[in-house]
Motif scaffolding. Sequence first.
Motif, PDB file in Angstrom:
ATOM      1  N   ASP A  70       0.864  -1.013  -0.157  1.00 32.04           N
ATOM      2  CA  ASP A  70      -0.180   0.046   0.088  1.00 32.04           C
ATOM      3  C   ASP A  70       0.876   1.178   0.002  1.00 32.04           C
ATOM      4  N   GLY A  71       2.095   1.097   0.050  1.00 32.20           N
ATOM      5  CA  GLY A  71       3.098   2.277   0.015  1.00 32.20           C
ATOM      6  C   GLY A  71       3.694   2.729   1.417  1.00 32.20           C
ATOM      7  N   THR A  72       3.374   1.847   2.218  1.00 30.76           N
ATOM      8  CA  THR A  72       3.882   2.440   3.588  1.00 30.76           C
ATOM      9  C   THR A  72       4.989   1.760   3.748  1.00 30.76           C
ATOM     10  N   LYS A  73       6.037   2.694   4.455  1.00 32.80           N
ATOM     11  CA  LYS A  73       7.376   2.286   4.651  1.00 32.80           C
ATOM     12  C   LYS A  73       7.560   1.599   6.077  1.00 32.80           C
ATOM     13  N   THR A  74       8.228   0.431   6.130  1.00 31.33           N
ATOM     14  CA  THR A  74       8.258  -0.119   7.375  1.00 31.33           C
ATOM     15  C   THR A  74       9.635  -0.867   7.376  1.00 31.33           C
ATOM     16  N   GLN A  75       9.923  -1.708   8.427  1.00 33.14           N
ATOM     17  CA  GLN A  75      11.351  -2.529   8.289  1.00 33.14           C
ATOM     18  C   GLN A  75      10.948  -3.864   9.108  1.00 33.14           C
ATOM     19  N   ALA A  76      12.257  -4.703   8.806  1.00 30.95           N
ATOM     20  CA  ALA A  76      12.140  -5.951   9.036  1.00 30.95           C
ATOM     21  C   ALA A  76      13.558  -6.377   9.733  1.00 30.95           C
ATOM     22  N   LEU A  77      13.659  -6.983  10.685  1.00 29.07           N
ATOM     23  CA  LEU A  77      15.024  -7.547  11.148  1.00 29.07           C
ATOM     24  C   LEU A  77      15.317  -8.909  10.536  1.00 29.07           C
ATOM     25  N   ALA A  78      16.658  -9.031  10.305  1.00 30.54           N
ATOM     26  CA  ALA A  78      17.088 -10.379   9.632  1.00 30.54           C
ATOM     27  C   ALA A  78      18.366 -10.976  10.120  1.00 30.54           C
ATOM     28  N   VAL A  79      18.262 -12.111  10.458  1.00 25.21           N
ATOM     29  CA  VAL A  79      19.345 -12.514  11.162  1.00 25.21           C
ATOM     30  C   VAL A  79      20.030 -13.831  10.345  1.00 25.21           C
ATOM     31  N   CYS A  80      21.293 -13.864   9.842  1.00 24.36           N
ATOM     32  CA  CYS A  80      21.862 -14.978   9.358  1.00 24.36           C
ATOM     33  C   CYS A  80      22.941 -15.767  10.246  1.00 24.36           C
ATOM     34  N   HIS A  81      22.645 -17.106  10.186  1.00 22.20           N
ATOM     35  CA  HIS A  81      23.378 -18.070  11.119  1.00 22.20           C
ATOM     36  C   HIS A  81      24.339 -18.629  10.126  1.00 22.20           C
ATOM     37  N   PHE A  82      25.648 -18.537  10.434  1.00 23.96           N
ATOM     38  CA  PHE A  82      26.675 -19.029   9.802  1.00 23.96           C
ATOM     39  C   PHE A  82      27.195 -20.511  10.344  1.00 23.96           C
ATOM     40  N   ASP A  83      27.050 -20.681  11.518  1.00 24.99           N
ATOM     41  CA  ASP A  83      27.216 -22.181  12.158  1.00 24.99           C
ATOM     42  C   ASP A  83      25.935 -22.613  12.519  1.00 24.99           C
ATOM     43  N   THR A  84      25.481 -23.646  11.530  1.00 30.46           N
ATOM     44  CA  THR A  84      24.169 -24.155  11.449  1.00 30.46           C
ATOM     45  C   THR A  84      24.403 -25.410  12.173  1.00 30.46           C
ATOM     46  N   SER A  85      25.388 -25.855  12.503  1.00 28.11           N
ATOM     47  CA  SER A  85      25.599 -27.362  13.025  1.00 28.11           C
ATOM     48  C   SER A  85      25.041 -27.396  14.418  1.00 28.11           C
ATOM     49  N   VAL A  86      24.891 -26.355  15.083  1.00 26.83           N
ATOM     50  CA  VAL A  86      24.582 -26.480  16.587  1.00 26.83           C
ATOM     51  C   VAL A  86      23.010 -26.212  16.673  1.00 26.83           C
ATOM     52  N   LEU A  87      22.360 -25.929  15.409  1.00 28.88           N
ATOM     53  CA  LEU A  87      20.919 -25.531  15.559  1.00 28.88           C
ATOM     54  C   LEU A  87      19.974 -26.940  15.207  1.00 28.88           C
ATOM     55  N   ASN A  88      18.752 -27.061  15.665  1.00 34.93           N
ATOM     56  CA  ASN A  88      18.141 -27.967  15.014  1.00 34.93           C
ATOM     57  C   ASN A  88      17.059 -27.676  13.989  1.00 34.93           C
ATOM     58  N   PHE A  89      17.515 -27.827  12.635  1.00 35.14           N
ATOM     59  CA  PHE A  89      16.734 -27.313  11.564  1.00 35.14           C
ATOM     60  C   PHE A  89      16.119 -28.334  10.918  1.00 35.14           C
ATOM     61  N   GLU A  90      15.218 -29.326  11.441  1.00 31.96           N
ATOM     62  CA  GLU A  90      14.755 -30.487  10.876  1.00 31.96           C
ATOM     63  C   GLU A  90      13.905 -29.898   9.806  1.00 31.96           C
ATOM     64  N   LEU A  91      13.126 -28.998  10.333  1.00 32.68           N
ATOM     65  CA  LEU A  91      11.907 -28.406   9.323  1.00 32.68           C
ATOM     66  C   LEU A  91      12.764 -27.583   8.325  1.00 32.68           C
ATOM     67  N   PHE A  92      13.899 -27.027   8.264  1.00 26.41           N
ATOM     68  CA  PHE A  92      14.504 -26.423   7.247  1.00 26.41           C
ATOM     69  C   PHE A  92      15.473 -27.345   6.448  1.00 26.41           C
ATOM     70  N   ARG A  93      15.552 -28.552   6.991  1.00 25.84           N
ATOM     71  CA  ARG A  93      16.110 -29.672   5.996  1.00 25.84           C
ATOM     72  C   ARG A  93      15.132 -30.113   5.219  1.00 25.84           C
TER      73      ARG A  93
END
Length: 132
Positions: A70-93
Amino acid sequence: MNFVISKLGKNVQAFSSSFLSKQEEYTVEGVHNLGGKAVMCHRLNFQKAVFYCHEVHETTAFMVPLLAGDGTKTQALAVCHFDTSVLNFELFRQIMKVDPGTNPLCHLLGNKSILWVPNLATEGASQTKIVV
C-alpha cells in the motif's frame, strides 16, 4: 536489561521488526548491517510481556527497510546464522533440502522479537532510542 548489559555493556540500541497488519507483499529497499555481536529477545506467550533472551553467536544481524504493497514504509529484522551445525533445523532440512552445518541460514524475525546491539554497530540504520 541486566542480561543485555552483561553481554553488550550499557551503550546499546534496540531494534525490532514492524510488519504491518493486512500486508502480505513487501519490496526490500535496502539492507543495513547491524553487526555480529547481539542479544536476541523473543516474546513468550504470556498475558504480560515476558521475553526469553540469549546471546547470538556466529550470526550477523541486518535491518531491512521495506515498502508495503500500500506504499507504507516499514522495516524488518533479519538474522543470518553461519554455524548451523549447533541448531535443530529439521524443518529447514525438509524445506530447503540442506543439512545443518553445510550452508548459512538467513531469516526474518517477526514483530515480537527485540534485537540488542552495541551502539557502534548501528550508524546509518533505522533505530529506536533506548535509555538504560
